[in-house]
Design an enzyme around this catalytic site. Structure first.
Site, mmCIF file in Angstrom:
data_model
loop_
_atom_site.group_PDB
_atom_site.id
_atom_site.type_symbol
_atom_site.label_atom_id
_atom_site.label_comp_id
_atom_site.label_asym_id
_atom_site.label_seq_id
_atom_site.Cartn_x
_atom_site.Cartn_y
_atom_site.Cartn_z
ATOM 1 N N GLY A 32 0.815 -1.211 0.000
ATOM 2 C CA GLY A 32 0.000 0.000 0.000
ATOM 3 C C GLY A 32 0.850 1.262 0.000
ATOM 4 O O GLY A 32 0.526 2.244 -0.683
ATOM 5 N N ASP A 33 1.934 1.243 0.756
ATOM 6 C CA ASP A 33 2.844 2.395 0.774
ATOM 7 C C ASP A 33 3.451 2.618 -0.608
ATOM 8 O O ASP A 33 3.652 3.752 -1.046
ATOM 9 C CB ASP A 33 3.966 2.155 1.788
ATOM 10 C CG ASP A 33 3.439 1.706 3.138
ATOM 11 O OD1 ASP A 33 2.374 2.187 3.548
ATOM 12 O OD2 ASP A 33 4.101 0.871 3.779
#
Length: 301
Positions: free
Chosen positions: A250-251
């Site tokens: 997600g990052d």
């Protein structure tokens, strides 16, 4: 300049074992160490994509010094507040027939040290981007994201909030430039179980109506959907590859999206680059590298 804030930096120690037997001595056949934390992960993937950033947050003890040394060695700019006691957390991940995680606790952050971080954020300019990512230590008030967003409100700073639950919901009144829930987090915000892209779009639009400018929803093997600041709706299928790792995916999506925007690319391309970056991390043992990201992008051709 892009600034990332990580309240909970960490060193992830991963040990691979054939089988874990409780109350016995277990020996690993492979070990890996990863430095990171959500905002730091964004900075590291941005570096791979040729976009500079500065990592902010808190470090402590010998583990914090090791983290800073690693970031310096790979060319990541940082300006952490050093804590006088404790140490930056170590997360232990045991991989065998199943996977077990033991996440360490964060060092206490005194109010005067928190003020030092806020003073750094006061120096941001209207052309800057601020990424607030991840959870908050127990020693810090739960409204700290709201405190930060209110403090910089009206300065023209684009903000990104990558968090879940109340941390995310309470930020919406400050109209963040981008939020990035995954499908489970999106459903959790509204107390519903979401299973497909049509539902993801429906509830992403609700978050836009509640204040978010752009909403990017990651859906793992189902790809991603996005609602932009003008109400445009986009979707993309998942890239092809073998899933190895969910940590930092997600990052990496946040980094891919911002790298595209900083380079003047379209929102459509930003979604593609975000999904390629997230997938490249998911298909790797660690965070995505540039070659793997653009190899996945070539699938679209």
């Amino acid at each position: 300049m892009i600034y990332t804030v990580t309240f909970n930096p960490s060193i992830d120690y991963t040990a691979c074992v054939d089988e874990i037997t409780l109350s016995k001595t277990n020996r690993s056949y492979d070990e890996q160490i990863f430095f990171g934390g959500k905002g730091i992960n964004v900075s590291m993937v941005l570096k791979q994509l040729g976009v500079g950033s500065k990592a902010l947050g808190f470090t402590a003890g010998f583990t914090g010094a090791a983290l800073e040394g690693y970031l310096e060695s790979i060319g990541i700019d940082f300006d952490f507040v050093r804590l006088d006691s404790g140490f930056s957390r170590i997360n232990v991940k045991l991989k065998g027939l199943t996977e077990t995680e033991i996440n360490g606790s964060s060092p206490d952050i005194p109010k005067q040290k928190l003020e030092q971080l806020l003073d750094k954020l006061d120096k941001l300019q209207s052309s800057d981007v601020l990424v607030l990512a991840g959870s908050i230590p127990r020693s810090v008030d739960e409204d700290i994201y709201e405190v930060i967003l209110k403090r910089i409100e009206g300065k023209g700073i684009r903000t990104v909030v990558d968090a879940s639950g109340k941390l995310l919901l309470n930020s919406l009144k400050y109209k963040p430039f981008l939020i990035k829930p995954n499908l489970d987090e999106l459903g959790g915000l509204f107390g519903v179980n979401l299973t497909d892209k049509a539902q993801a779009k429906e509830y992403a639009l609700k978050l836009k109506q509640m204040g978010a400018q752009n909403v990017l929803v990651s859906m793992a093997g189902d790809g991603a959907v996005m609602v932009d600041e003008n109400g445009g709706v986009y979707e993309i299928d998942a890239f092809k590859g073998s899933m190895k790792n969910s940590v930092g995916a997600g990052d990496s999506m946040v980094a891919g999206f911002l790298a595209a925007i900083e380079s003047g690319e379209s929102l459509d391309f930003a979604l593609k680059l975000a999904t390629a970056a997230g997938s490249a991390t998911a298909f790797s043992d660690g965070l995505a590298v540039k070659e793997d990201i653009f190899a996945l992008l070539s699938q679209l051709d």
